[in-house]
Design an enzyme around this catalytic site. Sequence first.
Site, PDB file in Angstrom:
ATOM      1  N   LYS A   1       0.926  -0.943   0.093  1.00  0.00           N
ATOM      2  CA  LYS A   1       0.088   0.241  -0.055  1.00  0.00           C
ATOM      3  C   LYS A   1       0.816   1.313   0.435  1.00  0.00           C
ATOM      4  O   LYS A   1       0.487   2.165  -0.383  1.00  0.00           O
ATOM      5  CB  LYS A   1      -0.563   0.162   0.778  1.00  0.00           C
ATOM      6  CG  LYS A   1      -1.917   1.502   1.311  1.00  0.00           C
ATOM      7  CD  LYS A   1      -2.501   1.018   2.710  1.00  0.00           C
ATOM      8  CE  LYS A   1      -2.352   1.314   3.663  1.00  0.00           C
ATOM      9  NZ  LYS A   1      -3.133   1.825   5.101  1.00  0.00           N
TER      10      LYS A   1
ATOM     11  N   ASP B   1      -6.873   1.356   0.869  1.00  0.00           N
ATOM     12  CA  ASP B   1      -6.517   1.288   2.553  1.00  0.00           C
ATOM     13  C   ASP B   1      -8.230   1.036   2.895  1.00  0.00           C
ATOM     14  O   ASP B   1      -8.938   0.295   2.403  1.00  0.00           O
ATOM     15  CB  ASP B   1      -6.333   2.673   3.256  1.00  0.00           C
ATOM     16  CG  ASP B   1      -7.074   3.425   2.508  1.00  0.00           C
ATOM     17  OD1 ASP B   1      -8.141   3.515   1.865  1.00  0.00           O
ATOM     18  OD2 ASP B   1      -7.711   4.734   3.127  1.00  0.00           O
TER      19      ASP B   1
END
Length: 225
Positions: free
Chosen positions: A120, A138
């Site tokens: 991420k 997220d």
Amino acid sequence: MNKAEIVEFFARLAADNPHPETELEYSNAFTLLVAVVLSAQMTDVGVNKATRALFAEADTPEKMLALGEDTLKQHLRTINFYNTKAKNVLALSRALIEQHAGEVPADRAALEALPGVGRKTANVVLNSAFGQETFAVDTHIFRVGNRTGLARGKTPLEVELKLEKRVPGPFRIHAHHWLILHGRYTCKARTPECWRCVVADLCAFKPKAPAPPAGKPGRGARKEG
């Protein structure tokens, strides 16, 4: 959602916020990388409060190492898990100097090899610092992808791969910012504000939340910028 609905979905988000940006404050690729590493289990507002003074002193890997662990921890004392994160920031700074001449690499594998950097974080840096078409999933994007039907998946990676396949070309560079901001300010976890959502009629989520009483505007309107 079918292809036409997905195009309309992003067209409306784009019209509502033509120039979406991360809410993390940074001045270069290195400070962005550090800010994203620090943002795990933290709000962007909380990270920004800690990094304003830090980045004024240390905006390169060399300067960050020169601070030393004790001084860095003092800067990060309001950040969750600041002891571990401070060690990671110093370790990744050292790795950047030793392996990449002090520069942040524009390569996913190289970024993920840095201490404290996962997929991420790498995706955020590749998108925001280098303009690559990546999707940093997220909790907000995971929720919006599944709730709306745009990109359903049981894991963040599954949602990311669905977005890779489904997001149309004109919207790919800004898609992850639109989805994060939409999840943060409109498609909230507990009480999504469907009554003011610009894509409510395209969304698979049922039932829709009722509008607030007249004269009592909803809380948490999306921030501009």
